[in-house]
Design a protein around this motif. Structure first.
Motif, PDB file in Angstrom:
ATOM      1  N   UNK A  31      38.548  45.935  26.831  1.00 48.69           N
ATOM      2  CA  UNK A  31      37.166  45.472  26.638  1.00 48.69           C
ATOM      3  C   UNK A  31      36.440  46.276  25.559  1.00 48.69           C
ATOM      4  N   UNK A  32      36.724  47.568  25.504  1.00 48.89           N
ATOM      5  CA  UNK A  32      36.027  48.412  24.526  1.00 48.89           C
ATOM      6  C   UNK A  32      36.338  48.026  23.085  1.00 48.89           C
ATOM      7  N   UNK A  33      37.481  47.410  22.850  1.00 45.47           N
ATOM      8  CA  UNK A  33      37.822  46.996  21.481  1.00 45.47           C
ATOM      9  C   UNK A  33      37.687  45.491  21.260  1.00 45.47           C
TER      10      UNK A  33
ATOM     11  N   UNK B  48      44.687  49.034  37.304  1.00 47.82           N
ATOM     12  CA  UNK B  48      44.441  47.877  36.450  1.00 47.82           C
ATOM     13  C   UNK B  48      43.208  48.084  35.567  1.00 47.82           C
ATOM     14  N   UNK B  49      42.172  48.697  36.124  1.00 48.73           N
ATOM     15  CA  UNK B  49      40.918  48.847  35.387  1.00 48.73           C
ATOM     16  C   UNK B  49      41.019  49.797  34.200  1.00 48.73           C
ATOM     17  N   UNK B  50      41.950  50.711  34.205  1.00 46.89           N
ATOM     18  CA  UNK B  50      42.079  51.653  33.087  1.00 46.89           C
ATOM     19  C   UNK B  50      42.416  50.916  31.792  1.00 46.89           C
ATOM     20  N   UNK B  51      43.497  50.135  31.733  1.00 51.23           N
ATOM     21  CA  UNK B  51      43.759  49.407  30.490  1.00 51.23           C
ATOM     22  C   UNK B  51      42.737  48.285  30.242  1.00 51.23           C
ATOM     23  N   UNK B  52      42.187  47.712  31.301  1.00 57.65           N
ATOM     24  CA  UNK B  52      41.197  46.645  31.133  1.00 57.65           C
ATOM     25  C   UNK B  52      39.956  47.164  30.398  1.00 57.65           C
TER      26      UNK B  52
END
Length: 182
Positions: A38-40, A30-34
């Motif tokens: 967040x970065x964009x 889950x944290x990979x796409x999250x």
């Protein structure tokens, strides 16, 4: 009196391990796409009203953890290990946030010096001490379990290698293959 150690093939233990592995793996995935999101999506600048409370609260928690860690070390308690790891983690977080949040300010030099002279060396010392204590604990348990020979590196030591009574009666190859199926 020794606590009762459930066998590794206990259905409840196997179920709890499966649930834990599912939760931790799902969290990782889950944290990979999250993080990508967040970065964009996060703003590059934001004004907050509780800045002082956030930092005083964080540093207050850090003081409490350092105090508990020191107390555990003075009293030579085994629980020193997780407290040392937690304290080291907070010290690394403190250094990270101080540097990142002071990046374009006059306080950057102070943040870098504090990180390099105090926070990161103390974190490294705590992690080193915790690792040494784990190794010492494993070595003592290894000998008390009747094992001979060198203690394997922590990265290759099964969580139940010292407690599984059947493990001491089996060969090393069988033990390693059984470890992978647990």
């Amino acid at each position: 009196m020794q606590p009762e150690v459930p066998p590794p093939n206990d259905p409840h233990i196997r179920h709890m391990r499966a649930v834990f592995l599912a939760v931790i793996t799902a969290s990782f995935l889950f944290l990979i796409p999250w993080i990508a999101y967040l970065s964009v999506s996060l703003p590059t600048r934001r004004t907050v009203s509780n800045w002082r409370y956030a930092w005083v609260g964080f540093d207050g928690a850090l003081i409490i953890l350092i105090g508990i860690t020191a107390l555990c070390a003075w009293r030579r308690l085994q629980v020193f290990i997780p407290w040392a790891v937690a304290t080291a983690t907070l010290l690394c977080c403190d250094a990270w946030f101080d540097i990142v949040l002071d990046w374009n300010s006059d306080d950057l030099t102070g943040a870098i010096v504090t990180a390099l002279v105090a926070e990161l060396p103390l974190a490294a010392l705590l992690l080193h001490a915790a690792r040494k204590m784990i190794r010492l604990t494993v070595a003592i348990a290894w000998r008390r379990a009747g094992r001979s020979g060198p203690v394997p590196p922590l990265s290759r030591l099964s969580l139940v290698a010292l407690t599984d009574e059947h493990d001491t009666q089996r060969g090393a190859g069988e033990r390693h293959s059984d470890h992978r199926t647990r």
